[in-house]
Motif scaffolding. Structure first.
Motif, PDB file in Angstrom:
ATOM      1  N   THR A   1      -3.112   7.814  -1.807  1.00 43.52           N
ATOM      2  CA  THR A   1      -2.642   6.609  -1.128  1.00 43.52           C
ATOM      3  C   THR A   1      -3.587   5.450  -1.422  1.00 43.52           C
ATOM      4  O   THR A   1      -4.668   5.622  -1.977  1.00 43.52           O
ATOM      5  N   ARG A   2      -3.180   4.272  -1.005  1.00 41.41           N
ATOM      6  CA  ARG A   2      -3.994   3.074  -1.224  1.00 41.41           C
ATOM      7  C   ARG A   2      -5.312   3.176  -0.450  1.00 41.41           C
ATOM      8  O   ARG A   2      -6.369   2.773  -0.959  1.00 41.41           O
TER       9      ARG A   2
ATOM     10  N   GLN B   1     -11.239   3.909  -0.523  1.00 41.27           N
ATOM     11  CA  GLN B   1     -12.411   4.670  -0.090  1.00 41.27           C
ATOM     12  C   GLN B   1     -13.205   5.152  -1.308  1.00 41.27           C
ATOM     13  O   GLN B   1     -14.436   5.062  -1.337  1.00 41.27           O
ATOM     14  N   ARG B   2     -12.526   5.651  -2.324  1.00 43.18           N
ATOM     15  CA  ARG B   2     -13.210   6.080  -3.544  1.00 43.18           C
ATOM     16  C   ARG B   2     -13.919   4.914  -4.214  1.00 43.18           C
ATOM     17  O   ARG B   2     -15.039   5.042  -4.704  1.00 43.18           O
ATOM     18  N   LEU B   3     -13.283   3.753  -4.236  1.00 40.08           N
ATOM     19  CA  LEU B   3     -13.879   2.566  -4.825  1.00 40.08           C
ATOM     20  C   LEU B   3     -15.127   2.141  -4.045  1.00 40.08           C
ATOM     21  O   LEU B   3     -16.164   1.809  -4.644  1.00 40.08           O
TER      22      LEU B   3
ATOM     23  N   SER C   1       7.650  14.850  -6.088  1.00 34.96           N
ATOM     24  CA  SER C   1       7.158  14.189  -4.884  1.00 34.96           C
ATOM     25  C   SER C   1       6.941  12.707  -5.180  1.00 34.96           C
ATOM     26  O   SER C   1       6.733  12.300  -6.306  1.00 34.96           O
ATOM     27  N   GLU C   2       6.955  11.936  -4.141  1.00 33.55           N
ATOM     28  CA  GLU C   2       6.824  10.489  -4.266  1.00 33.55           C
ATOM     29  C   GLU C   2       5.375  10.016  -4.157  1.00 33.55           C
ATOM     30  O   GLU C   2       5.105   8.840  -4.205  1.00 33.55           O
TER      31      GLU C   2
END
Length: 121
Positions: free
Chosen positions: A25-26, A31-33, A18-19
């Motif tokens: 995703t960015r 959001q995690r950051l 998978s790509e």
């Protein structure tokens, strides 16, 4: 379906993988950051608030008078009234002194009676 790796091939097929990157995703990475930075800031604020509260309690303890005198004068102990006497149900009796024991001490075997404590002359 189990995957088998063929080491004789020169190049793996691109359609098998998978790509999507492992980090997502960015937008997910941002959001995690944001959540992580928000958590760190919140913990710093909580530690600062706890430190402020401790400092204030130390100041109050240091400025308080250690042996503060009471603001009111102690009053005499109230007299115990009998509500049955006040209602007229029971007559008012004078206070009875506690009875004292008029019993002589017990005789211990081997010593005899208390009168025999003094040897005859």
């Amino acid at each position: 379906m189990p995957r088998s790796f063929d080491l004789t091939r020169d190049k793996p097929r691109v359609t098998e993988f998978s790509e999507v990157p492992l980090g997502g995703t960015r937008a997910q990475a941002m959001q995690r950051l944001q959540v992580g930075v928000g958590g760190v800031v919140l913990m710093i604020l909580l530690v600062g608030l706890a430190s402020l509260i401790q400092d204030r309690t130390r100041e109050v303890d240091a400025s308080s008078v250690p042996a503060a005198a009471p603001t009111t004068e102690p009053s005499a102990a109230p007299v115990q009234n009998d509500p049955l006497v006040e209602a007229g149900v029971v007559p008012d009796l004078p206070a009875q002194p506690t009875p004292t024991s008029t019993q002589s001490p017990a005789v211990v075997p081997g010593q005899g009676s208390p009168d025999a404590a003094t040897p005859p002359e």
